[in-house]
Enzyme design. Structure first.
Site, PDB file in Angstrom:
ATOM      1  N   SER A 285       0.815  -1.211   0.000  1.00  0.00           N
ATOM      2  CA  SER A 285       0.000   0.000   0.000  1.00  0.00           C
ATOM      3  C   SER A 285       0.852   1.267   0.000  1.00  0.00           C
ATOM      4  O   SER A 285       1.535   1.551  -0.973  1.00  0.00           O
ATOM      5  CB  SER A 285      -0.962  -0.042   1.198  1.00  0.00           C
ATOM      6  OG  SER A 285      -1.885   1.004   1.171  1.00  0.00           O
ATOM      7  N   ASP A 296      10.266   5.097 -10.246  1.00  0.00           N
ATOM      8  CA  ASP A 296       9.860   5.637 -11.548  1.00  0.00           C
ATOM      9  C   ASP A 296      10.595   6.923 -11.897  1.00  0.00           C
ATOM     10  O   ASP A 296      10.847   7.207 -13.070  1.00  0.00           O
ATOM     11  CB  ASP A 296       8.353   5.900 -11.553  1.00  0.00           C
ATOM     12  CG  ASP A 296       7.552   4.630 -11.830  1.00  0.00           C
ATOM     13  OD1 ASP A 296       8.178   3.562 -11.974  1.00  0.00           O
ATOM     14  OD2 ASP A 296       6.308   4.715 -11.889  1.00  0.00           O
ATOM     15  N   LYS A 310      -0.764  -4.276  -2.980  1.00  0.00           N
ATOM     16  CA  LYS A 310      -2.032  -3.768  -2.441  1.00  0.00           C
ATOM     17  C   LYS A 310      -2.226  -2.370  -3.003  1.00  0.00           C
ATOM     18  O   LYS A 310      -1.725  -1.393  -2.453  1.00  0.00           O
ATOM     19  CB  LYS A 310      -1.997  -3.772  -0.911  1.00  0.00           C
ATOM     20  CG  LYS A 310      -3.359  -3.673  -0.232  1.00  0.00           C
ATOM     21  CD  LYS A 310      -3.906  -2.272  -0.191  1.00  0.00           C
ATOM     22  CE  LYS A 310      -5.166  -2.161   0.621  1.00  0.00           C
ATOM     23  NZ  LYS A 310      -5.779  -0.809   0.549  1.00  0.00           N
TER      24      LYS A 310
END
Length: 526
Positions: A285, A296, A310
């Site tokens: 999460s 990224d 999640k």
């Protein structure tokens, strides 16, 4: 409870298109008729509130694995650690022989102020005995906690003092910290372990970074292993400290919820030094949001194992009685467009819960060849490019690390697992520290001396082995016993350090043999 459910459904229906609203009106009517029929003519008495709770749970169980319902008590227990504080007396404790033993008092907390110290046994609260009466831990905690300003009259047994001591402790706000450890891993390399993302995580991070800067930090290891997540905003705030102003951190999108983006509001405080993020199969999460954003943007190297996956956004729906529905309304996406959520079958929660077992059995957690040969054959639709260096990263659920570290299943033996499961290791450790606290503090006044010179005494190992035999826990053979001892000794040394100092010292010892931490150090020391 039933009326509350109908009101919620009606409010949702009012915001829907006409055709959909008609369908929902029919569903509400059917639900009401079923409830009235059961309450009116069912053969036995029924609890309408329980009936409504079962209806809610029944509906949610057919949806995704993370939509859920919690009772008022469960809701309070769930949100308390993330809110950053609770009301209580301010002690860390464990149970030894059915008796509460104080491990640490919270610095400047209510118990420390009146003179309670580590090693004290709390045997009574407000004239109620809590020792030797087989009281469950949850009930003891309920008696110790209470509204700020209320009085807890404690009876305390202290080693070396014959009489029972009495302390009047005025309960106060007790902080709950979400950062487990902050220390210098090596000269120039700082280490911060975040256990969860709560209301105070961002402020704690800034304090930790200031502390490490003062000690000469140039690079950082950010440990998110076993971090199960928490608040989205806390994750966005933490990630922003490593990114440039305007950088996209995460976005959410759902069927009825429009896309919402979270960007770094300003240049972060740590945008120059190298960062290594540590993750494992339990990182989930909010931890995945931070990891995905830094990966990224090519801001961090990710080390460890594929994260949990999640990536469903729950919207809390507070009910008047304090209960809560947490309903999934959207997905989380990393800046490159990867959906964090791993695949699932609606209504098949058991299959979803077996995912980690399946990963272990397939070799994903233990075999680098299994991991990377698999992702290289994934379809192009699951391959993404980082935003600056255009490196390939992988979707399909969870965050795939840049450097895989296999799970060592040989170090933590069956014998060790059974000793730990029965509480034998922790109980014997607590007894050892209790009996030797003063001598240890005198011999090792500073942690550095303890870390370098302390060795777990054979006497403590022998007591654990003997207690294990008494409870039917034995090694299969000498080889399993010999394989168990080094890791168990490391665990004991770390636990002793924790009880004498705090969690920083625990991780300072334990991390020396943590394969993921060691791989991070190799990368930073190259």
């Amino acid at each position: 409870m039933y009326r509350q459910l109908v009101i919620i459904l009606a409010a949702i229906a009012a915001a829907m298109p006409c055709s959909a609203q008609t369908s929902l009106d029919d569903a509400i009517r059917k639900l009401r008729m079923a409830q009235v029929a059961i309450s009116s003519i069912y053969v036995d008495e029924v609890d309408d509130g329980k009936l409504a709770e079962d209806a809610i749970r029944g509906m949610l169980e057919k949806l995704d694995p993370h939509s859920s319902y919690t009772t008022p008590k469960e809701t309070k227990q769930m949100t308390e650690p993330l809110n950053g504080s609770f009301d209580g007396i301010g002690v860390q404790f464990n149970m030894v022989d059915d008796t509460l033993m104080v491990i640490q008092t919270i610095s400047n907390g209510p118990s420390e102020k009146v003179g309670i110290i580590a090693g004290d046994r709390i045997v009574g609260v407000n004239d109620t005995a809590i020792a030797g009466v087989k009281m469950v831990k949850e009930e003891i905690m309920r008696r110790l906690r209470g509204p700020k300003g209320t009085l807890a009259r404690l009876k305390v047994v202290r080693q070396g003092i014959r009489d029972t001591l009495r302390f009047d402790v005025v309960r106060d706000k007790i902080p709950v910290h979400s950062i487990d450890a902050t220390y210098m891993l090596r000269p120039g390399i700082g280490y911060i372990r975040i256990g969860s993302f709560g209301a105070t995580t961002y402020d704690e991070l800034l304090e930790s970074m200031d502390k490490l800067y003062q000690q000469g930090m140039k690079d950082l290891v950010l440990d998110l292993q076993e971090n199960g997540g928490g608040y989205l905003q806390a994750a966005a705030d933490v990630a922003g400290e490593f990114l440039q102003q305007g950088d996209l951190i995460v976005y959410t999108n759902g069927r009825r919820v429009p896309r919402q983006e979270f960007h770094a509001p300003a240049n972060g405080r740590f945008t120059e030094g190298r960062v290594v993020v540590l993750v494992d199969q339990f990182s989930a999460s909010a931890a995945e949001i931070v990891t995905g954003a830094l990966q990224d943007h090519d801001r961090a190297t990710v080390v460890g194992r594929r994260t949990f996956g999640k990536g469903l956004v729950q919207r809390p729906i507070d009910l008047p009685d304090g209960s809560m529905i947490r309903l999934t309304v959207a997905h989380y996406y990393t800046p490159s467009g990867r959906c964090i959520q791993k695949p699932y079958e609606k209504g098949n929660k058991r299959g979803y819960e077996k995912d980690l077992t399946n990963r272990l059995e397939s070799g994903e957690l233990t075999n680098a060849d299994s991991v990377f040969s698999r992702v290289e054959s994934w379809p192009d639709s699951l391959k993404y490019l980082t935003l600056k260096e255009k490196r390939t990263v992988y979707g399909g659920g969870g965050i795939m690390p840049d450097h895989f570290v296999p799970l060592d299943t040989t170090r933590y033996t069956r014998y060790h697992r059974e000793l730990a499961a029965k509480g034998i290791i922790i109980q014997q450790n607590l007894r050892y520290v209790d009996q030797n606290r003063k001598q240890l503090k005198a011999k090792y006044p500073v942690f550095a001396d303890f870390k370098e010179h302390f060795e777990v005494p054979q006497q403590l190992i022998d007591k654990i082995v003997a207690e294990g035999e008494k409870q039917g826990v034995k090694p299969r053979d000498d080889a399993e016993r010999d394989k168990t001892m080094p890791y168990m000794s490391l665990q004991l040394k770390a636990l002793i350090a924790r009880d004498l100092w705090d969690m920083n010292e625990y991780f300072s010892i334990f991390n020396e043999q943590n394969d993921i931490v060691r791989r991070a150090l190799q990368l930073l020391e190259q």
